[in-house]
Scaffold this active site. Sequence first.
Site, mmCIF file in Angstrom:
data_model
loop_
_atom_site.group_PDB
_atom_site.id
_atom_site.type_symbol
_atom_site.label_atom_id
_atom_site.label_comp_id
_atom_site.label_asym_id
_atom_site.label_seq_id
_atom_site.Cartn_x
_atom_site.Cartn_y
_atom_site.Cartn_z
ATOM 1 C CB SER A 89 80.547 36.588 54.860
ATOM 2 O OG SER A 89 81.296 37.244 55.856
ATOM 3 C CB ALA A 90 84.931 39.801 53.045
ATOM 4 C CG HIS A 91 84.774 36.846 58.249
ATOM 5 N ND1 HIS A 91 84.892 35.942 59.267
ATOM 6 C CD2 HIS A 91 83.467 37.165 58.182
ATOM 7 C CE1 HIS A 91 83.697 35.736 59.818
ATOM 8 N NE2 HIS A 91 82.816 36.470 59.164
ATOM 9 C CG ASN A 145 76.790 27.449 60.228
ATOM 10 O OD1 ASN A 145 75.712 27.297 59.640
ATOM 11 N ND2 ASN A 145 76.876 27.696 61.507
ATOM 12 C CB CYS A 149 80.101 29.318 71.701
ATOM 13 S SG CYS A 149 80.832 30.088 73.134
ATOM 14 C CD GLN A 203 80.846 28.619 57.074
ATOM 15 O OE1 GLN A 203 81.925 28.220 56.607
ATOM 16 N NE2 GLN A 203 80.786 29.331 58.182
ATOM 17 N N GLY A 221 77.982 39.179 56.450
ATOM 18 C CA GLY A 221 77.005 38.206 55.974
ATOM 19 C C GLY A 221 75.708 38.349 56.756
ATOM 20 C CB THR A 222 75.098 39.104 60.345
ATOM 21 O OG1 THR A 222 75.790 37.963 60.859
ATOM 22 C CG2 THR A 222 73.918 39.444 61.233
ATOM 23 C CB THR A 249 81.155 56.951 53.513
ATOM 24 O OG1 THR A 249 80.530 58.228 53.417
ATOM 25 C CG2 THR A 249 82.422 56.935 52.670
HETATM 26 N N1 PLP Z 1 75.743 32.561 57.398
HETATM 27 C C1 PLP Z 1 76.479 31.502 57.697
HETATM 28 C C2 PLP Z 1 76.134 30.158 57.146
HETATM 29 C C3 PLP Z 1 77.600 31.643 58.518
HETATM 30 O O1 PLP Z 1 78.348 30.578 58.824
HETATM 31 C C4 PLP Z 1 77.912 32.938 59.022
HETATM 32 C C5 PLP Z 1 79.072 33.139 59.929
HETATM 33 O O2 PLP Z 1 79.546 32.237 60.545
HETATM 34 C C6 PLP Z 1 77.096 34.016 58.661
HETATM 35 C C7 PLP Z 1 76.011 33.787 57.847
HETATM 36 C C8 PLP Z 1 77.358 35.406 59.158
HETATM 37 O O3 PLP Z 1 78.400 36.015 58.465
HETATM 38 P P1 PLP Z 1 79.208 37.229 59.142
HETATM 39 O O4 PLP Z 1 80.155 36.615 60.128
HETATM 40 O O5 PLP Z 1 79.884 37.911 58.009
HETATM 41 O O6 PLP Z 1 78.184 38.093 59.804
#
Ligand code: PLP
Length: 391
Positions: free
Chosen positions: A199-201, A151, A327, A179, A71-72, A239
């Site tokens: 984001s997948a996780h 979040n 944190c 989120q 996601g970042t 890839t």
């Molecule tokens: N955006 C939000 C609102 C999030 O809560 C997070 C992760 O906690 C991210 C972006 C970043 O996602 P990733 O952990 O896949 O980099």
Amino acid sequence: MAERVYFDWNATTPLRPQARQALQDALALTGNPSSVHAEGRAARYLIEHAREAVAALVGGPPAGVIFTSSGTEANVLALSPAIETAGEKRPRDRLFMSAIEHPSVRAGGRFPRDAIEDIAVDADGRVKLAALADALRRASRPLVSIMLANNETGVVQPVAEAAAIVHAAGGLLHVDAVQAAGRIPCDLAAFGADLLTVSAHKIGGPKGVGALVRASDEIHFPDPLIRGGGQERGMRAGTENVAGIAAFGAAAAAAGRQLADEAADMLAVRNLLEEGLGAISPQAVIFGASAARLPNTTLFALDGVNAETAIIALDLEGVAVSSGAACSSGKVQPSHVLGAMGVSPSLLRGAVRVSLGWTTTQDDVACFLGAWRKVSGALSKSSKEQRGIAA
Ligand code: PLP
């Protein structure tokens, strides 16, 4: 190890069984998705199938999906002054973002510091639309980033209303839905937004895979973060993480299919948790309680109780929660989200985030409440003693 209960789903979620299976199946394949032979085509099929599932979860076109490492990365890719739309190549001059965005948005992507402006939020942690409209008067070609749900608080933002304001000002809207996706309905087209991050996780997929979804494939990034081969339509070289992407797709499909049931279950369990919390600690403040929130998130504080100490004490009781404060590198920073909401410094230091998910049960809530009763009683007592108040 004694049985533990996990209440930190906003940090990351367990793998869904469908995602685990897809991951294992994909790891058994050899082909490179860019190869034209049958092995390559088998890997390509998994990626394109996942692209459709991720697009369907967030209401975007499959051709708009760019897979990333997180996601970042998707957020950083989105925040580019060079973004082009339908051949329109003039750079975006200013970036506006709500004051409560995730650090990956707050960092501003590739905009210079002095081209970035914050939009204030109200005491419930909702972006102020009047302030947004006002700020946009100061830009000719703005890019705006507003998250769908926060979040820390889980507060849902008025992104459809924001999209109308942004477009009226000639701007583009990016929505960080990391989120929110899989927890509340998320529809890029219905919001009228231009870009959306997932984001997948956070939806039961593996860590280290994300996507930036464009409302149309006419939105183009001529300045990819990673240059090289032509993968992801030239916007993300390297890839592809075939197994991660296949598992992301499986998680997205399951999350979409089960959203209504899971959201209702999570809300019922979360309500139980908040009722119990109110009974044990009537003075506890739940942040954003009067706003629309994700069904899985409770951020609360009890004056005089330090969050860091509470989290460690709860951990020793077998309960995993998190602090409302960010944190990183082991250093707890005061939460910029609660700061933007105008929360007093003493409450802000005590913010504890409890976030749950599709496997959380009423028994888990009972475990949390039992642990909280013990921990909060002990911590309030020691805090009063330290302040010289008879307990
Ligand atoms: N955006 C939000 C609102 C999030 O809560 C997070 C992760 O906690 C991210 C972006 C970043 O996602 P990733 O952990 O896949 O980099």
